[in-house]
Design a protein around this motif. Structure first.
Motif, PDB file in Angstrom:
ATOM      1  N   GLU A  97       8.697   2.373 -12.304  1.00 38.60           N
ATOM      2  CA  GLU A  97       7.429   2.763 -11.689  1.00 38.60           C
ATOM      3  C   GLU A  97       7.238   4.277 -11.625  1.00 38.60           C
ATOM      4  N   GLY A  98       8.329   5.034 -11.590  1.00 35.87           N
ATOM      5  CA  GLY A  98       8.235   6.484 -11.551  1.00 35.87           C
ATOM      6  C   GLY A  98       8.288   7.073 -10.161  1.00 35.87           C
ATOM      7  N   HIS A  99       8.073   6.262  -9.136  1.00 35.67           N
ATOM      8  CA  HIS A  99       8.170   6.713  -7.749  1.00 35.67           C
ATOM      9  C   HIS A  99       8.486   5.495  -6.883  1.00 35.67           C
ATOM     10  N   ASP A 104       3.460   9.549  -2.759  1.00 33.77           N
ATOM     11  CA  ASP A 104       4.629   9.075  -3.510  1.00 33.77           C
ATOM     12  C   ASP A 104       5.852   8.877  -2.630  1.00 33.77           C
ATOM     13  N   SER A 105       5.648   8.726  -1.317  1.00 33.77           N
ATOM     14  CA  SER A 105       6.775   8.618  -0.392  1.00 33.77           C
ATOM     15  C   SER A 105       6.640   7.440   0.579  1.00 33.77           C
ATOM     16  N   PHE A 106       5.454   7.252   1.185  1.00 28.07           N
ATOM     17  CA  PHE A 106       5.284   6.197   2.177  1.00 28.07           C
ATOM     18  C   PHE A 106       4.801   4.917   1.506  1.00 28.07           C
ATOM     19  N   GLY A 107       5.360   3.793   1.940  1.00 25.84           N
ATOM     20  CA  GLY A 107       4.921   2.496   1.447  1.00 25.84           C
ATOM     21  C   GLY A 107       4.834   1.495   2.578  1.00 25.84           C
ATOM     22  N   SER A 152       0.871  -1.170   0.000  1.00 27.34           N
ATOM     23  CA  SER A 152       0.000   0.000   0.000  1.00 27.34           C
ATOM     24  C   SER A 152       0.907   1.218   0.000  1.00 27.34           C
ATOM     25  N   ALA A 153       0.487   2.272  -0.666  1.00 27.34           N
ATOM     26  CA  ALA A 153       1.345   3.460  -0.763  1.00 27.34           C
ATOM     27  C   ALA A 153       0.559   4.718  -0.421  1.00 27.34           C
ATOM     28  N   ASN A 154       1.295   5.785  -0.233  1.00 27.22           N
ATOM     29  CA  ASN A 154       0.775   7.108   0.141  1.00 27.22           C
ATOM     30  C   ASN A 154       0.397   7.162   1.619  1.00 27.22           C
ATOM     31  N   ILE A 155      -0.480   6.269   2.044  1.00 30.23           N
ATOM     32  CA  ILE A 155      -0.911   6.198   3.450  1.00 30.23           C
ATOM     33  C   ILE A 155      -1.337   7.588   3.936  1.00 30.23           C
ATOM     34  N   GLY A 156      -2.234   8.191   3.194  1.00 33.22           N
ATOM     35  CA  GLY A 156      -2.702   9.526   3.545  1.00 33.22           C
ATOM     36  C   GLY A 156      -1.731  10.589   3.071  1.00 33.22           C
ATOM     37  N   THR A 209      10.359   7.049   1.885  1.00 39.83           N
ATOM     38  CA  THR A 209      11.340   7.262   0.821  1.00 39.83           C
ATOM     39  C   THR A 209      11.376   8.731   0.401  1.00 39.83           C
ATOM     40  N   ALA A 210      12.494   9.116  -0.175  1.00 35.60           N
ATOM     41  CA  ALA A 210      12.643  10.442  -0.800  1.00 35.60           C
ATOM     42  C   ALA A 210      13.353  10.244  -2.122  1.00 35.60           C
ATOM     43  N   TYR A 211      12.744  10.751  -3.189  1.00 31.80           N
ATOM     44  CA  TYR A 211      13.299  10.638  -4.543  1.00 31.80           C
ATOM     45  C   TYR A 211      13.733  12.034  -4.951  1.00 31.80           C
TER      46      TYR A 211
END
Length: 303
Positions: free
Chosen positions: A127-129, A20-23, A12-16, A144-146
């Protein structure tokens, strides 16, 4: 290894507020049993996998071939037997898991000896992120930080003392469609408030202040306000889950699945109550997978 298994968890990603950072890695899996042989063969054992007409057009094969070529290596032929419990286009990282499967397949067959960072870089490029792929590679809750120079930094949080309940509708939602409803720009004021919410959410998780974390996860300004109109039963699921004790409920990835963070030990009870209210949904308590992608020999799998 002449025969081995690659196991990749869902995510699951974003989490609120963690757009594009939390997974978060979850206990649904894509599994590849790999047997080296003289010719390529792909066999699928799940109806949750997309159709294909030849191994050359299979997404996992194409990622594996591309990865091997990237390192100027040959990809040996093999038989792939693929199983999956990750539903397609539901916001649970089915695409990310397939990308990781291809990368790990090349890693094993072509003896690339890739590090976690290298796998993450390759998967993020596809994936792009990095949010979904980081969670499925590393396991657990990953931040994460891209950065602009395409460097990926990540930090894995300690295990969460909560249950996860997912609400999976019987409809698909492509990530591209979900991204199309998002604004191109945010004002400085919006970005500052949204970032502060995200910061406090993570601080609350680390301190195990789960009531505060739940409050913050439901105050996202980056994507949920724009996507809520295309997510079935968005408000109803959030309100009822909160009524039954959830800390917070958010869209999983790009949707349409939603995921509730609930007190440890209450997951099954909440599943039962919510299933009565939303009978068309697949509602289930899922474990957090803390291991990420795993490779095991046939002997280890049997044990």
């Amino acid at each position: 290894m002449s025969k081995f298994t690659i196991t990749i968890p869902a995510s699951s990603a974003n989490i609120g507020p963690g757009f594009d950072s939390f997974g978060l890695s979850l206990g649904l899996y894509l599994r590849l049993t790999v047997e080296e042989q003289d010719t390529w063969e792909v066999k699928q054992l799940s109806n949750l996998l997309p159709a294909f007409d030849s191994y050359e057009n299979h997404f996992i094969y194409m990622i594996a071939e591309e990865t091997a070529n990237h390192f100027n290596k040959q990809l040996p032929a093999c038989k792939l037997t693929i199983e999956s419990s990750i539903p397609l286009a539901r916001g649970l990282g089915s695409s990310a898991s397939a990308v990781i499967a291809g990368i790990e397949l090349a890693n094993q067959l072509s003896h690339l000896d890739l590090s976690i960072s290298e796998k993450l870089q390759l998967a993020t490029a596809k994936e792009g992120h990095p949010d979904n792929v980081a969670a499925s590679i590393i396991g657990g809750f990953v931040v994460t930080a891209y950065t602009e120079n395409e460097t990926i930094h990540y930090c894995k949080l300690d295990s969460l003392d909560m249950d996860m309940v997912t609400f999976i509708p019987n409809v698909e939602l492509k990530t591209t469609a979900s991204r199309n409803v998002l604004p191109e720009q945010y004002s400085r004021k919006q970005a500052a408030i949204a970032s502060s919410i995200s910061n406090l959410f993570i601080a609350a998780l680390i301190n195990k202040q789960y009531d505060l974390a739940g409050e913050m996860m439901e105050k996202d300004l980056f994507h949920e306000p724009y996507r809520s109109s295309i997510i079935p039963n968005y408000l109803a699921i959030k309100q009822k889950a909160k009524q039954f004790g959830a800390y917070g409920t958010v869209i999983s990835g790009a949707g349409p699945t939603m995921i509730a963070f609930v007190p440890s030990g209450s997951g099954e009870q909440i599943v039962g109550k919510m299933q009565e209210l939303f009978p068309s949904y697949l509602i289930q308590k899922l474990e957090v997978d803390n291991d990420g992608v795993q490779v095991s020999t046939n002997k280890e799998v049997a044990e």
